[in-house]
Every structure is written in C-alpha cells, then in structure tokens.
Design a protein around this motif. Sequence first.
Motif, PDB file in Angstrom:
ATOM      1  N   THR A 319      75.567  14.548  79.269  1.00 36.99           N
ATOM      2  CA  THR A 319      76.828  14.163  78.663  1.00 36.99           C
ATOM      3  C   THR A 319      77.276  15.229  77.671  1.00 36.99           C
ATOM      4  O   THR A 319      76.467  15.957  77.105  1.00 36.99           O
ATOM      5  N   GLY A 323      83.587  13.904  74.302  1.00 39.41           N
ATOM      6  CA  GLY A 323      84.372  14.037  75.523  1.00 39.41           C
ATOM      7  C   GLY A 323      84.636  15.458  75.948  1.00 39.41           C
ATOM      8  O   GLY A 323      85.581  15.733  76.704  1.00 39.41           O
ATOM      9  N   SER A 357      81.173   9.964  89.319  1.00 40.62           N
ATOM     10  CA  SER A 357      81.319   9.225  88.061  1.00 40.62           C
ATOM     11  C   SER A 357      82.780   9.199  87.651  1.00 40.62           C
ATOM     12  O   SER A 357      83.527  10.161  87.873  1.00 40.62           O
ATOM     13  N   GLN A 358      83.209   8.081  87.053  1.00 43.93           N
ATOM     14  CA  GLN A 358      84.573   7.967  86.546  1.00 43.93           C
ATOM     15  C   GLN A 358      84.717   8.591  85.176  1.00 43.93           C
ATOM     16  O   GLN A 358      85.832   8.769  84.676  1.00 43.93           O
ATOM     17  N   ASP A 359      83.610   8.920  84.543  1.00 41.18           N
ATOM     18  CA  ASP A 359      83.617   9.486  83.200  1.00 41.18           C
ATOM     19  C   ASP A 359      83.530  11.007  83.292  1.00 41.18           C
ATOM     20  O   ASP A 359      82.502  11.545  83.688  1.00 41.18           O
ATOM     21  N   SER A 361      83.130  13.163  81.091  1.00 41.26           N
ATOM     22  CA  SER A 361      82.214  13.767  80.123  1.00 41.26           C
ATOM     23  C   SER A 361      80.759  13.418  80.418  1.00 41.26           C
ATOM     24  O   SER A 361      79.885  13.689  79.607  1.00 41.26           O
ATOM     25  N   LYS A 362      80.490  12.807  81.601  1.00 40.80           N
ATOM     26  CA  LYS A 362      79.124  12.432  81.960  1.00 40.80           C
ATOM     27  C   LYS A 362      78.818  12.868  83.382  1.00 40.80           C
ATOM     28  O   LYS A 362      79.620  12.680  84.291  1.00 40.80           O
TER      29      LYS A 362
END
Length: 527
Positions: A319, A323, A357-359, A361-362
């Motif tokens: 991560t 962000g 992943s939808q994130d 920043s991950k």
Amino acid sequence: MTTDTNSYIHMSETELSTAAGQGDFDAYEELAERFSRDFYAWAYALIRNEEGARSVLADAIIQSWHGCKKLKAEGQLIKFMYRTMYGIAKKRNAADMSFLPDSTVQEYQAQMINDTYLLMSQSLNKMSFDVRAQVLLSCILNKTPAEIGKYTNIPKERVTANLIKAKQKLRDDLGMSPAMIDMFFKSDREFVNLYMKSHPQAAVRQGLTAAREGKYVMRQRSWAAGTAVIILGFVLLYAVYHPWEEKGAHDLLNREGTRVVPDDSYWLSGTGLDLVSRKHVEQGDVQRLGYAMEHKGLRLIIDGMMTQGTRTTIFYTLTAEDGGPLPDKVGGYMHDRGSIPSTASTSFVSGNRIVPSQDPSKMQGIMVFNRVSLMYDPSAVKEWSITFNTYTEDRQDSIASMTLIVPAEPYKEPELIMVNREFELHSRSFLIQQVELAQNYTKISIEAETNHQEDILMLRRLGISLSRDEIYWPAYEGSNDVEYQQSGTQFTLVYPPVYYLNYSDLSLYMENDGVMTLSIPLFNNNN
C-alpha cells in the motif's frame, strides 16, 4: 481432440480461423494445438520466465476464444491470439519480475549475480515494455521488424527504429559488443529450442479446458459472489480455530505495527489456474504470517507463504501512504537467514500475479521465488530473509528495498510408499524401490543392475505423469531437468511435488521424438 474431429487436421489455418470465429470450438482447439509451440515461444520471449509464459499462454487462449467471434475479417485468429498474449504480458508489466537492487542491499547479496548479467537486466528493465519486448523478440526468436509489427500492431518502421536505438544504447551504456549481447540471450534460445516438446501442450490444454467450460465468462459474472464465498469460508474457519477471530484483516497485533492480522481473502484467486497452489490454499496449508514494514512511503505486508519444490510463493499486500502512487515494478529475492547466501539457498523472483483491486493505492498478489536446485533442503531453514525491491519507471528516486525476516514453514514428514517393481531400459535391468512424497519434492529410489554412466543418462530421461493424458514433469535427452542423487548402484531421481495432486496413477515414462516408448505405473490401484 476426439476421433470425430479428425477432419479438422486437414483444414488450413484460414479455414480453422473462420470456423472458430463462427463458434466451432473443435476448430479453435485444433488451431491452438497446431500453433502451440510458436505461441509458447512468443509468450516466453515476452516474459523470459517458464511459469509466466505458461500463464500468459493459458490466459490468452481463454480470452481469445471469447473474443474471436467479434473479429470482422476472416482468417485473422492467429494474429489476434498473438496480440492477445502481447496485451496480457503488457498489463502484467505493472508487476515486473525484475531484480532491482539499491544502495541498501548488502554487498555480498549484490555479488551473487554476475555483474554483466545484472547490468544487462537493469538496462532492459529501464526500457518501456514495448521497446523491451521488441528487443527480446528480436534477440530470442530472431523475429524481423515486420513480424514483430504484424503481431503487436506497431508499425514495422517504428520497430526498426526502436531496435537500432535500443541495441546501440546497450552497447554504449554497457560497453558490450553485439556478440556479447547475443550471448546474453543464449540460455533463452536454448530453452526455446530444447525444452518445448511438452511445455506448450500443458499450457494450451489448461487454457482450452477453461475456455470450453466458460471459465472466462463465469469469472466476469461471478467475481464478487465468488470472492464473498471465499472470504466467508475463511472467516468461519478462523472464527473457530484462530486466535485472531475478533480482529479484521491487517488490524495491528503489536504497538510497533510490525505484526498484523493476515489478509487471506485474495489467496485463492491469486493462485489462478495453478492446481497445486489452489490445493494448498483450499486445504488451509498456507503459513499465515502477517509481517509488516514501512519504507519510503510504502507499507509491505507479507500475509502468507507456501513452498512446493524449488518454488516458494509469497502472498503480499503493498500500500502507498496517503493514497500515493504504487510502484510500476516489483521484484526481489529470499535466502536462508541462518547460512551464508549461495546460489543453492537463494531464490529469485520468477513470477508475479496481481489480484484486481478497486483501491488504486493498494496492490495485492503472489510473488513466486525459485531456487536453482531441488536438492537444497528447506526443512533445515529456521528463518527466511525476504527482500522486496520496488521501482517507479518515471521517478529515478523511487527505488526502495524492503527486507523482512519471517519464520520458515513447519516441517512435515514425507510419505514413503514401497513399490518394488522391476523394469528394463535398453536391455538394462532396474528396480524401483520406493517413492517419497513430500510437500516440496517427489523422490523415486531406483537400484540399477550395474554402476555405469549410461545408467544415469537413461534414468535422467525419465519423466513422471499423473495420468495417460497429463504429463506433469517431462525430461528430454541431453537436458538437466531431472535432478538425481547417486551412491554406487543406488539412484534417486528428484522431481517437483505431486503431494497435493491425485497421484494414484503416477507413473514413469520416456518419450522419443514425441512418442511415448515406456510407461511404468508406480502404484497398484489399492495404493
């Protein structure tokens, strides 16, 4: 293919391509098998990694089947399949397998790799994916700019200019002659030329099976539901048996933040089509870790680890703080912390699979580390030192190296099965004494009638198969694929593990020019 589809054998590429575009799966199957070696060579040149090439090829076969019906021009399926492989490899470039050391890496670790090889690898890794792929296709497969352009949708003039510029830069930056650059890719060309009799078929068969079953469509439609079921299953299991039941994934377990609750929600999807790895996960045979550290705005968490043969798979989460952007490339290596690093005890990254992943920043995925030899005994390891290297292509100051010390997996005693079966090979007698099945290897003990150099040469050509239709570990004349141990007339052949697979039909086999000339079942039906 079944006997009622023999007519497809006599069809041309254009005819098969047209029929497949109209929904004829048998035609698609014939086309994929007919070009399997060329496809695999292409995938390998893009990835320069055996496991990664198989994965790219299998995924491309699945995706191409579901996309070929949209082709407007007839007879264009082969080109479409090549371009699909190229697109898949390019997307995976965000998780590159390169080794990217920085000033924080110990000197003795950096010296484990030949300086020229390391510098060459770094120079290639700094190129954009398109330029690097063009260099690899040219140097490994001897593809012309016109051929590269045809199957990548890049104008041949641009390919020509890129190759001239890239090769000149390699010569200028590294002081390498064209002959030295050519020598760098010698092992890749040898692999493509020598070890491709069965490697492509396994990947093609895997992709065709999934395509026929509609796996690609199902994965699109039921991703959320499948993930929910997986997560729910793990939650219920660990709610009963695990002391972390009241905490969520990646919740802190100590004040320093170096230990967290492992996140296992992505493990099964991260294994992809790898049957052995899936069995590991499904049987709960993954070591749960949850070790974490932070460096240069990045937080690395090693959620779990499992070992099979020369391969160790790390489940990780990366991560970015606040962000921020994630690195373009991830690589690394691992070694036994309790011994002096060597080529036998050190594993380098050979594959990396990212879970969607939808994130932004991950990043979550699995990283596969390969050792050179099966002979190294991982049961003697108490702790592993695992180093992750990250790099953002457009930021030269972004190189970060993170090293975590994690405990090794608990050792499990192998299963010994007595065989006592005789067989003859080129008028020489041999006795198969026993099979040793472990999580990390398969050993077959054989006693020879004589102690002769020809004996080991013949034995090393034996492969193992799990059924008549599934060759699991091939061996070829003149190759070093099968490792062995010898004491007098006693030989032990060492193969990758079949521990998590159905090995009831395990047998030794030998091929000559693609024809099976010997097949020896190892177990009776009641074993």
